[in-house]
Motif scaffolding. Structure first.
Motif, PDB file in Angstrom:
ATOM      1  N   UNK A 246       5.307  21.692  12.144  1.00 27.82           N
ATOM      2  CA  UNK A 246       6.618  21.061  12.185  1.00 27.82           C
ATOM      3  C   UNK A 246       7.629  21.724  13.088  1.00 27.82           C
ATOM      4  N   UNK A 247       7.210  22.658  13.916  1.00 25.71           N
ATOM      5  CA  UNK A 247       8.140  23.326  14.830  1.00 25.71           C
ATOM      6  C   UNK A 247       8.439  22.475  16.054  1.00 25.71           C
ATOM      7  N   UNK A 248       7.560  21.542  16.346  1.00 31.30           N
ATOM      8  CA  UNK A 248       7.754  20.557  17.421  1.00 31.30           C
ATOM      9  C   UNK A 248       7.698  19.195  16.763  1.00 31.30           C
ATOM     10  N   UNK A 249       8.756  18.403  16.947  1.00 31.26           N
ATOM     11  CA  UNK A 249       8.759  17.105  16.260  1.00 31.26           C
ATOM     12  C   UNK A 249       9.347  15.970  17.094  1.00 31.26           C
ATOM     13  N   UNK A 250       9.405  16.163  18.392  1.00 30.44           N
ATOM     14  CA  UNK A 250       9.915  15.117  19.271  1.00 30.44           C
ATOM     15  C   UNK A 250       8.937  13.971  19.426  1.00 30.44           C
ATOM     16  N   UNK A 251       9.305  13.003  20.263  1.00 33.15           N
ATOM     17  CA  UNK A 251       8.438  11.833  20.474  1.00 33.15           C
ATOM     18  C   UNK A 251       7.041  12.201  20.973  1.00 33.15           C
ATOM     19  N   UNK A 252       6.952  13.162  21.861  1.00 31.73           N
ATOM     20  CA  UNK A 252       5.654  13.581  22.390  1.00 31.73           C
ATOM     21  C   UNK A 252       4.803  14.190  21.270  1.00 31.73           C
ATOM     22  N   UNK A 253       5.425  15.008  20.442  1.00 27.91           N
ATOM     23  CA  UNK A 253       4.714  15.619  19.317  1.00 27.91           C
ATOM     24  C   UNK A 253       4.225  14.550  18.340  1.00 27.91           C
ATOM     25  N   UNK A 254       5.023  13.509  18.138  1.00 27.43           N
ATOM     26  CA  UNK A 254       4.621  12.428  17.234  1.00 27.43           C
ATOM     27  C   UNK A 254       3.386  11.705  17.765  1.00 27.43           C
ATOM     28  N   UNK A 255       3.312  11.542  19.073  1.00 23.63           N
ATOM     29  CA  UNK A 255       2.125  10.934  19.675  1.00 23.63           C
ATOM     30  C   UNK A 255       0.902  11.829  19.463  1.00 23.63           C
ATOM     31  N   UNK A 256       1.101  13.130  19.604  1.00 26.94           N
ATOM     32  CA  UNK A 256       0.004  14.065  19.376  1.00 26.94           C
ATOM     33  C   UNK A 256      -0.444  14.026  17.916  1.00 26.94           C
ATOM     34  N   UNK A 257       0.497  13.906  16.994  1.00 27.40           N
ATOM     35  CA  UNK A 257       0.158  13.829  15.571  1.00 27.40           C
ATOM     36  C   UNK A 257      -0.724  12.611  15.305  1.00 27.40           C
ATOM     37  N   UNK A 258      -0.400  11.504  15.935  1.00 27.33           N
ATOM     38  CA  UNK A 258      -1.229  10.295  15.774  1.00 27.33           C
ATOM     39  C   UNK A 258      -2.653  10.558  16.252  1.00 27.33           C
ATOM     40  N   UNK A 259      -2.786  11.240  17.390  1.00 24.49           N
ATOM     41  CA  UNK A 259      -4.118  11.546  17.930  1.00 24.49           C
ATOM     42  C   UNK A 259      -4.861  12.522  17.019  1.00 24.49           C
ATOM     43  N   UNK A 260      -4.146  13.514  16.497  1.00 21.90           N
ATOM     44  CA  UNK A 260      -4.757  14.491  15.586  1.00 21.90           C
ATOM     45  C   UNK A 260      -5.299  13.771  14.351  1.00 21.90           C
ATOM     46  N   UNK A 261      -4.469  12.907  13.770  1.00 19.87           N
ATOM     47  CA  UNK A 261      -4.889  12.161  12.587  1.00 19.87           C
ATOM     48  C   UNK A 261      -6.104  11.284  12.868  1.00 19.87           C
ATOM     49  N   UNK A 262      -6.127  10.683  14.048  1.00 18.92           N
ATOM     50  CA  UNK A 262      -7.263   9.826  14.400  1.00 18.92           C
ATOM     51  C   UNK A 262      -8.533  10.647  14.570  1.00 18.92           C
ATOM     52  N   UNK A 263      -8.439  11.755  15.282  1.00 20.31           N
ATOM     53  CA  UNK A 263      -9.604  12.603  15.512  1.00 20.31           C
ATOM     54  C   UNK A 263     -10.165  13.154  14.215  1.00 20.31           C
ATOM     55  N   UNK A 264      -9.280  13.554  13.313  1.00 15.48           N
ATOM     56  CA  UNK A 264      -9.718  14.174  12.057  1.00 15.48           C
ATOM     57  C   UNK A 264      -9.878  13.167  10.911  1.00 15.48           C
ATOM     58  N   UNK A 265      -9.615  11.900  11.170  1.00 16.15           N
ATOM     59  CA  UNK A 265      -9.717  10.853  10.139  1.00 16.15           C
ATOM     60  C   UNK A 265      -8.831  11.147   8.939  1.00 16.15           C
ATOM     61  N   UNK A 266      -7.588  11.414   9.220  1.00 18.29           N
ATOM     62  CA  UNK A 266      -6.606  11.687   8.150  1.00 18.29           C
ATOM     63  C   UNK A 266      -5.830  10.412   7.870  1.00 18.29           C
TER      64      UNK A 266
END
Length: 60
Positions: free
Chosen positions: A40-60
């Protein structure tokens, strides 16, 4: 949300026998930047896109 995400990511990494470094490499970023996003130290729009990719890769 960041603490919850951090726990979920760490559990999935163990389940999939991956390291943070391996996940970061797959995402094309440094492990330090990945850690900042997950914790949660980075939470801008770019970080939110990365979170979506992380969730997809890890099936969260």
């Amino acid at each position: 949300m960041s603490k919850d995400l951090s726990i979920k990511v760490r559990v999935k990494l163990v389940e999939k026998d991956l390291t943070m470094t391996q996940l970061a490499k797959e995402l094309g970023m440094s492990a330090a930047y990945l850690s900042d996003i997950i914790n949660g130290k980075k939470d801008g729009p770019k970080a939110q896109e990365h979170i979506k990719r992380i969730k997809k890769i890890l099936s969260i």
